[in-house]
Write a protein that holds these residues in place. Structure first.
Motif, mmCIF file in Angstrom:
data_model
loop_
_atom_site.group_PDB
_atom_site.id
_atom_site.type_symbol
_atom_site.label_atom_id
_atom_site.label_comp_id
_atom_site.label_asym_id
_atom_site.label_seq_id
_atom_site.Cartn_x
_atom_site.Cartn_y
_atom_site.Cartn_z
ATOM 1 N N LEU A 62 -1.668 0.955 -7.677
ATOM 2 C CA LEU A 62 -1.359 1.119 -6.262
ATOM 3 C C LEU A 62 -2.539 1.725 -5.499
ATOM 4 N N LEU A 63 -3.227 2.664 -6.133
ATOM 5 C CA LEU A 63 -4.408 3.254 -5.502
ATOM 6 C C LEU A 63 -5.518 2.209 -5.331
ATOM 7 N N ALA A 64 -5.710 1.383 -6.356
ATOM 8 C CA ALA A 64 -6.742 0.344 -6.288
ATOM 9 C C ALA A 64 -6.431 -0.671 -5.190
ATOM 10 N N VAL A 65 -5.168 -1.057 -5.085
ATOM 11 C CA VAL A 65 -4.783 -2.005 -4.039
ATOM 12 C C VAL A 65 -5.006 -1.388 -2.660
ATOM 13 N N PHE A 66 -4.703 -0.095 -2.522
ATOM 14 C CA PHE A 66 -4.901 0.558 -1.222
ATOM 15 C C PHE A 66 -6.381 0.577 -0.835
ATOM 16 N N VAL A 67 -7.244 0.838 -1.798
ATOM 17 C CA VAL A 67 -8.684 0.787 -1.521
ATOM 18 C C VAL A 67 -9.080 -0.630 -1.096
ATOM 19 N N PHE A 68 -8.527 -1.626 -1.782
ATOM 20 C CA PHE A 68 -8.787 -3.021 -1.412
ATOM 21 C C PHE A 68 -8.308 -3.297 0.014
ATOM 22 N N GLU A 69 -7.151 -2.737 0.385
ATOM 23 C CA GLU A 69 -6.660 -2.893 1.752
ATOM 24 C C GLU A 69 -7.661 -2.355 2.773
ATOM 25 N N SER A 99 1.323 -2.887 -1.896
ATOM 26 C CA SER A 99 0.507 -2.506 -0.746
ATOM 27 C C SER A 99 1.229 -1.461 0.108
ATOM 28 N N HIS A 100 0.458 -0.754 0.954
ATOM 29 C CA HIS A 100 1.023 0.286 1.810
ATOM 30 C C HIS A 100 0.316 0.288 3.163
ATOM 31 N N ARG A 101 1.056 0.666 4.185
ATOM 32 C CA ARG A 101 0.508 0.588 5.542
ATOM 33 C C ARG A 101 -0.334 1.799 5.909
ATOM 34 N N SER A 102 -0.216 2.915 5.179
ATOM 35 C CA SER A 102 -0.961 4.135 5.514
ATOM 36 C C SER A 102 -1.033 5.030 4.285
ATOM 37 N N ILE A 103 -1.881 6.048 4.359
ATOM 38 C CA ILE A 103 -2.004 6.983 3.245
ATOM 39 C C ILE A 103 -0.723 7.780 3.061
ATOM 40 N N SER A 104 -0.041 8.117 4.165
ATOM 41 C CA SER A 104 1.221 8.853 4.040
ATOM 42 C C SER A 104 2.291 7.997 3.377
ATOM 43 N N HIS A 105 2.316 6.700 3.708
ATOM 44 C CA HIS A 105 3.240 5.764 3.072
ATOM 45 C C HIS A 105 2.980 5.702 1.566
#
Length: 211
Positions: free
Chosen positions: A29-36, A68-74
Motif C-alpha cells: 500500500l505504501l509503494a502504491v501511494f508513492v506511485f500515485e 490506492s488512497h486519496r490522501s496520506i490521512s486516508h
C-alpha cells in the motif's frame, strides 16, 4: 521506570515483526501511494483518476483502486486498522489464504461501490483499502465470537477486547454510512465498506463451521 515504560511498545513491535504478510500488505500500500504521487506529478489529476479510481468505465482503476488512497490521512487510517486486525487475522490463517482473503475483500468492496454507481449514485469513482481492512475486522470478530461460544477457554482476554472493539468499529461505520442525519466522516463509500465487511463476516462463518 524509564526502562520499563516502553515495554508494551517493544512487545507490540516484536509481535508485528512476526506478521510477514501483514507487513507485506503495508509495504504494498505504501509503494502504491508513492506511485500515485509520481503519477500525479507527471500527469496531473486526470492521469491519476484514470489509473487509480474505479468508475463505471473500464480503466486501470478497476485493478488499482483497492490498493490506492486519496490522501496520506486516508492511507494512515487504513494502515492503522490493518496493522492491528491484519496481524490478528494472520494468527489464524495460512499466509496464502490470508492474502487471498484480503485481495478478495478489497475487490468485493470495489465491486459493491461500482454497483451503487450503476444504480444512479453520483461520483467520480471509488478507491481505497478501507473495505479490505474492514473485512479483516469483521472476519476476526466473527471467528473469535464463534470460538467464544464453542471453546471459551481458547479465547484470550485480548482477543475478546479486540472482538468487541471490532464490533464497535463495524457499528460506527454502518451508522455513518447508512443512518440518515448521522455523519462522523464525509466522502465515504457506503457499499464499498459494506462489501468488505460482508466478505469478512461470510468467510468468518465459513471458517467457524469448518474448524
Amino acid at each position: 521506570m524509564a526502562a520499563t515504560d516502553n515495554a508494551p511498545a517493544r512487545d507490540g513491535l516484536r509481535w508485528l515483526a512476526t506478521k510477514r504478510v501483514t507487513l507485506g500488505v503495508i509495504a504494498l500500500l505504501l509503494a502504491v501511494f508513492v506511485f500515485e504521487l509520481v503519477v500525479w506529478w507527471q500527469f496531473g489529476a486526470a492521469g491519476w483518476q484514470y489509473i487509480f479510481l474505479a468508475h463505471l468505465r473500464p480503466s486501470p482503476g478497476w485493478v488499482m483502486a483497492p490498493f490506492s488512497h486519496r490522501s496520506i490521512s486516508h492511507l494512515v487510517t487504513t494502515l492503522s486498522v490493518i496493522v492491528v486486525y491484519g496481524g490478528l487475522v494472520e494468527e489464524y490463517l495460512e499466509p496464502a489464504t490470508y492474502f487471498a482473503f484480503y485481495v478478495v475483500a478489497g475487490y468485493a468492496s470495489t465491486v459493491a461501490q461500482l454497483l451503487e454507481y450503476a444504480n444512479g449514485l453520483p461520483g467520480l469513482g471509488t478507491l481505497g483499502a478501507s473495505g479490505a481492512a474492514l473485512g479483516l475486522v469483521t472476519f476476526f470478530s466473527t471467528t473469535t465470537a464463534a470460538r467464544q461460544l464453542s471453546e471459551p477457554a481458547s479465547v484470550t482476554t485480548i482477543q475478546k477486547l479486540f472482538t468487541v472493539t471490532g464490533g464497535l468499529i463495524a457499528v460506527l461505520i454502518v451508522t455513518n454510512d447508512f443512518v440518515p442525519g448521522v455523519v462522523f466522516s464525509t466522502g465515504t463509500a457506503p457499499l464499498g465498506h459494506a462489501g468488505g465487511m460482508v466478505a469478512g463476516v461470510c468467510y468468518g462463518v465459513v471458517r467457524a463451521r469448518t474448524q
